[in-house]
Design a protein around this motif. Structure first.
Motif, PDB file in Angstrom:
ATOM      1  N   LEU A 127       4.602  -3.879   4.232  1.00 40.61           N
ATOM      2  CA  LEU A 127       4.734  -5.483   4.748  1.00 40.61           C
ATOM      3  C   LEU A 127       5.756  -5.594   5.472  1.00 40.61           C
ATOM      4  O   LEU A 127       5.500  -6.535   6.632  1.00 40.61           O
ATOM      5  N   GLY A 128       6.917  -4.942   5.621  1.00 35.81           N
ATOM      6  CA  GLY A 128       7.814  -4.987   6.689  1.00 35.81           C
ATOM      7  C   GLY A 128       7.669  -4.460   7.903  1.00 35.81           C
ATOM      8  O   GLY A 128       8.746  -4.354   8.930  1.00 35.81           O
ATOM      9  N   GLY A 129       6.433  -3.675   8.140  1.00 32.09           N
ATOM     10  CA  GLY A 129       5.952  -3.248   9.495  1.00 32.09           C
ATOM     11  C   GLY A 129       6.564  -1.735   9.676  1.00 32.09           C
ATOM     12  O   GLY A 129       6.410  -1.175  10.744  1.00 32.09           O
ATOM     13  N   ALA A 130       6.755  -0.999   8.220  1.00 35.36           N
ATOM     14  CA  ALA A 130       7.465   0.419   8.705  1.00 35.36           C
ATOM     15  C   ALA A 130       6.020   1.517   9.052  1.00 35.36           C
ATOM     16  O   ALA A 130       5.230   1.048   8.895  1.00 35.36           O
ATOM     17  N   GLY A 131       6.366   2.443   9.941  1.00 37.90           N
ATOM     18  CA  GLY A 131       5.563   3.265  10.488  1.00 37.90           C
ATOM     19  C   GLY A 131       4.650   2.543  11.631  1.00 37.90           C
ATOM     20  O   GLY A 131       5.173   2.021  12.485  1.00 37.90           O
ATOM     21  N   ASN A 132       3.493   2.707  11.442  1.00 31.45           N
ATOM     22  CA  ASN A 132       2.527   2.166  12.212  1.00 31.45           C
ATOM     23  C   ASN A 132       1.850   0.687  11.636  1.00 31.45           C
ATOM     24  O   ASN A 132       0.748   0.461  12.167  1.00 31.45           O
ATOM     25  N   ASN A 133       2.710  -0.223  10.832  1.00 35.11           N
ATOM     26  CA  ASN A 133       2.191  -1.292  10.367  1.00 35.11           C
ATOM     27  C   ASN A 133       2.889  -2.433  11.083  1.00 35.11           C
ATOM     28  O   ASN A 133       2.955  -3.526  10.438  1.00 35.11           O
ATOM     29  N   ALA A 134       3.184  -2.386  12.179  1.00 39.58           N
ATOM     30  CA  ALA A 134       4.004  -3.472  12.892  1.00 39.58           C
ATOM     31  C   ALA A 134       2.860  -4.717  13.196  1.00 39.58           C
ATOM     32  O   ALA A 134       3.241  -5.818  12.794  1.00 39.58           O
ATOM     33  N   MET A 135       1.769  -4.332  13.373  1.00 38.68           N
ATOM     34  CA  MET A 135       0.672  -5.547  13.533  1.00 38.68           C
ATOM     35  C   MET A 135       0.389  -5.991  12.090  1.00 38.68           C
ATOM     36  O   MET A 135       0.396  -7.387  12.036  1.00 38.68           O
ATOM     37  N   THR A 136       0.312  -5.382  11.106  1.00 42.28           N
ATOM     38  CA  THR A 136       0.163  -5.703   9.593  1.00 42.28           C
ATOM     39  C   THR A 136       1.457  -6.739   9.469  1.00 42.28           C
ATOM     40  O   THR A 136       0.988  -7.919   8.947  1.00 42.28           O
ATOM     41  N   HIS A 137       2.673  -6.512   9.748  1.00 44.94           N
ATOM     42  CA  HIS A 137       3.555  -7.126   9.436  1.00 44.94           C
ATOM     43  C   HIS A 137       3.657  -8.680  10.244  1.00 44.94           C
ATOM     44  O   HIS A 137       3.693  -9.624   9.952  1.00 44.94           O
ATOM     45  N   ALA A 138       3.226  -8.423  11.587  1.00 42.17           N
ATOM     46  CA  ALA A 138       3.166  -9.817  12.289  1.00 42.17           C
ATOM     47  C   ALA A 138       2.000 -10.627  11.975  1.00 42.17           C
ATOM     48  O   ALA A 138       2.034 -11.916  12.069  1.00 42.17           O
ATOM     49  N   VAL A 139       0.889  -9.902  11.322  1.00 42.17           N
ATOM     50  CA  VAL A 139      -0.305 -10.959  11.024  1.00 42.17           C
ATOM     51  C   VAL A 139      -0.130 -11.509   9.727  1.00 42.17           C
ATOM     52  O   VAL A 139      -0.152 -12.575   9.424  1.00 42.17           O
ATOM     53  N   LEU A 140       0.316 -10.502   8.911  1.00 45.52           N
ATOM     54  CA  LEU A 140       0.484 -11.203   7.234  1.00 45.52           C
ATOM     55  C   LEU A 140       1.429 -11.779   7.010  1.00 45.52           C
ATOM     56  O   LEU A 140       1.344 -12.929   6.177  1.00 45.52           O
ATOM     57  N   TRP A 141       2.825 -11.302   7.410  1.00 45.99           N
ATOM     58  CA  TRP A 141       3.998 -12.200   6.936  1.00 45.99           C
ATOM     59  C   TRP A 141       4.993 -11.744   7.973  1.00 45.99           C
ATOM     60  O   TRP A 141       5.887 -11.077   7.865  1.00 45.99           O
ATOM     61  N   PRO A 142       5.071 -12.771   9.137  1.00 43.50           N
ATOM     62  CA  PRO A 142       5.841 -12.362  10.218  1.00 43.50           C
ATOM     63  C   PRO A 142       7.309 -12.560   9.854  1.00 43.50           C
ATOM     64  O   PRO A 142       8.325 -11.674  10.431  1.00 43.50           O
ATOM     65  N   ASP A 143       7.766 -13.325   8.898  1.00 48.79           N
ATOM     66  CA  ASP A 143       9.097 -13.595   8.496  1.00 48.79           C
ATOM     67  C   ASP A 143       9.605 -12.584   7.385  1.00 48.79           C
ATOM     68  O   ASP A 143      10.731 -12.885   6.952  1.00 48.79           O
ATOM     69  N   PHE A 144       8.730 -11.647   7.012  1.00 48.03           N
ATOM     70  CA  PHE A 144       8.926 -10.761   5.673  1.00 48.03           C
ATOM     71  C   PHE A 144      10.109  -9.917   6.249  1.00 48.03           C
ATOM     72  O   PHE A 144      10.137  -9.076   7.236  1.00 48.03           O
ATOM     73  N   ILE A 145      11.236  -9.686   5.190  1.00 44.88           N
ATOM     74  CA  ILE A 145      12.409  -8.806   5.533  1.00 44.88           C
ATOM     75  C   ILE A 145      12.234  -7.705   4.381  1.00 44.88           C
ATOM     76  O   ILE A 145      12.134  -8.204   3.118  1.00 44.88           O
ATOM     77  N   ALA A 146      12.041  -6.402   4.651  1.00 39.34           N
ATOM     78  CA  ALA A 146      11.761  -5.422   3.753  1.00 39.34           C
ATOM     79  C   ALA A 146      13.146  -4.986   3.168  1.00 39.34           C
ATOM     80  O   ALA A 146      13.778  -4.314   3.799  1.00 39.34           O
ATOM     81  N   MET A 147      13.537  -5.552   1.960  1.00 39.18           N
ATOM     82  CA  MET A 147      14.641  -5.457   1.073  1.00 39.18           C
ATOM     83  C   MET A 147      13.828  -5.552  -0.330  1.00 39.18           C
ATOM     84  O   MET A 147      13.157  -6.077  -0.631  1.00 39.18           O
ATOM     85  N   TRP A 148      15.271  -5.004  -1.182  1.00 38.80           N
ATOM     86  CA  TRP A 148      14.611  -5.184  -2.671  1.00 38.80           C
ATOM     87  C   TRP A 148      16.343  -5.480  -3.497  1.00 38.80           C
ATOM     88  O   TRP A 148      17.130  -4.799  -2.875  1.00 38.80           O
ATOM     89  N   PRO A 149      16.090  -6.335  -4.112  1.00 40.88           N
ATOM     90  CA  PRO A 149      14.985  -7.124  -4.734  1.00 40.88           C
ATOM     91  C   PRO A 149      14.708  -8.330  -3.743  1.00 40.88           C
ATOM     92  O   PRO A 149      15.448  -8.510  -2.814  1.00 40.88           O
ATOM     93  N   LEU A 150      13.208  -8.628  -3.848  1.00 41.97           N
ATOM     94  CA  LEU A 150      12.901  -9.419  -2.861  1.00 41.97           C
ATOM     95  C   LEU A 150      13.422 -10.771  -3.208  1.00 41.97           C
ATOM     96  O   LEU A 150      12.994 -11.250  -4.461  1.00 41.97           O
ATOM     97  N   THR A 151      14.220 -11.565  -2.589  1.00 40.04           N
ATOM     98  CA  THR A 151      14.761 -12.881  -2.870  1.00 40.04           C
ATOM     99  C   THR A 151      14.063 -14.021  -2.363  1.00 40.04           C
ATOM    100  O   THR A 151      14.363 -15.244  -2.876  1.00 40.04           O
ATOM    101  N   THR A 152      12.945 -13.836  -1.644  1.00 39.55           N
ATOM    102  CA  THR A 152      12.355 -14.779  -1.107  1.00 39.55           C
ATOM    103  C   THR A 152      10.727 -14.719  -1.349  1.00 39.55           C
ATOM    104  O   THR A 152      10.083 -13.508  -1.017  1.00 39.55           O
ATOM    105  N   THR A 153      10.177 -15.428  -2.218  1.00 37.59           N
ATOM    106  CA  THR A 153       8.713 -15.444  -2.483  1.00 37.59           C
ATOM    107  C   THR A 153       7.508 -15.739  -1.687  1.00 37.59           C
ATOM    108  O   THR A 153       8.307 -16.589  -0.218  1.00 37.59           O
ATOM    109  N   PRO A 154       6.306 -15.390  -1.508  1.00 36.70           N
ATOM    110  CA  PRO A 154       5.523 -15.882  -0.313  1.00 36.70           C
ATOM    111  C   PRO A 154       5.465 -17.288   0.110  1.00 36.70           C
ATOM    112  O   PRO A 154       5.425 -17.619   1.173  1.00 36.70           O
TER     113      PRO A 154
END
Length: 289
Positions: free
Chosen positions: A115-142
């Motif tokens: 979801l954070g756009g790692a690898g070749n998933n930059a488009m997925t990140h931009a479309v599904l959840w642009p503001d998503f920050i890939a971290m754990w624990p996830l402190t912000t819900t959808p």
């Protein structure tokens, strides 16, 4: 020369398996209804009814098995069957927790980076959840709700020390029953039961703190889901283990068991050590990492 065969006791038909099945069905239905708000808010009553029937089943089934054992109906072959059954039961529980740890691994190591756009998933990140920050624990819900991650210090660390101590006390009790020291057995088995009850109490306090102070709830995204799934399922196992050891303690007080015949105690001790090992894994992968 005729062959000698051990007598294998076959219990009479029992109502307790179907009673237990009904209880588990009501518990599952009541828990789901409580979370989902079905049945006009009567879900908690269904859940409580299921728990009540389960307790009746446990009391009745334990009573029957204890009566059979004390009546001398069990042979060495039956004892081996009990050991095999308990071993396979614990193995099935290992598989339960393996699935839950697998879900945690998938969420942290695969889904979150994806979801954070790692690898070749930059488009997925931009479309599904642009503001998503890939971290754990996830402190912000959808939906934008802010929560906090549960750290290892405080109650989780205290509960870890409690369970480690209880593993020592149940081992001391195990050695005592093998040596015929009933006074030490009674004392350290009771200490183990009290430590188990203390663990459950502190976990309830932890949940209250998480809900009220940290806004960490069951619906707090994937982090809240995995946190309560793993720790809650383990807490249920601690509760059941405490109940089993308490019943064994009552039998010890009544003079049951000998240095050679005490599988009920052994089964409870095996289960308790399993619960302790699982908690160490939880403490590392859920609270620390």
């Amino acid at each position: 020369m005729s062959n000698q065969h051990e007598h294998y006791y076959v219990p009479a038909q029992s109502i307790w398996p179907i009673v237990g099945a009904v209880a588990l069905f009501l518990i599952a239905l009541g828990a789901g209804s409580t979370v989902g708000g079905m049945f006009g808010g009567n879900g908690p009553w269904v859940l409580v009814t299921g728990v009540g029937i389960l307790l009746i089943m446990l009391f009745g089934w334990f009573r029957d098995v204890i009566h059979e054992s004390m009546s001398g109906l069990y042979s060495a072959q039956m004892d081996r069957s009990f050991r095999q059954g308990m071993s396979w039961f614990i193995f099935s529980e290992v598989m339960f927790f393996a699935a839950f740890f697998g879900a945690l691994f998938y969420a942290r190591m695969i889904a979150v980076p994806w979801l954070g756009g790692a690898g070749n998933n930059a488009m997925t990140h931009a479309v599904l959840w642009p503001d998503f920050i890939a971290m754990w624990p996830l402190t912000t819900t959808p939906d934008g709700t802010e929560t906090q991650g549960m750290g290892p210090m405080g109650l989780p660390l205290i509960n870890t020390l409690i369970l480690l101590t209880s593993s020592v006390t149940v081992h001391i009790a195990h050695v005592a029953i093998e040596k015929g020291n009933r006074q030490r057995l009674t004392l350290f088995l009771l200490l183990t039961v009290l430590l188990g009850a203390l663990f459950v109490y502190f976990q309830a306090e932890e949940y209250i703190h998480a809900y009220q102070e940290m806004n960490l709830k069951l619906d707090s995204g994937i982090y809240g889901n995995t946190f309560y799934l793993l720790t809650g399922f383990h807490g249920l196992h601690v509760t059941m283990g405490t109940l089993i050891l308490f019943i064994v303690w009552l039998r010890v007080v009544k003079g049951h068991f000998t240095t050679e015949n005490h599988f009920a105690f052994q089964a409870g001790a095996w289960y308790w050590h399993f619960v302790d090992v699982v908690w160490l894994g939880l403490f590392v992968f859920v609270y620390i990492l």
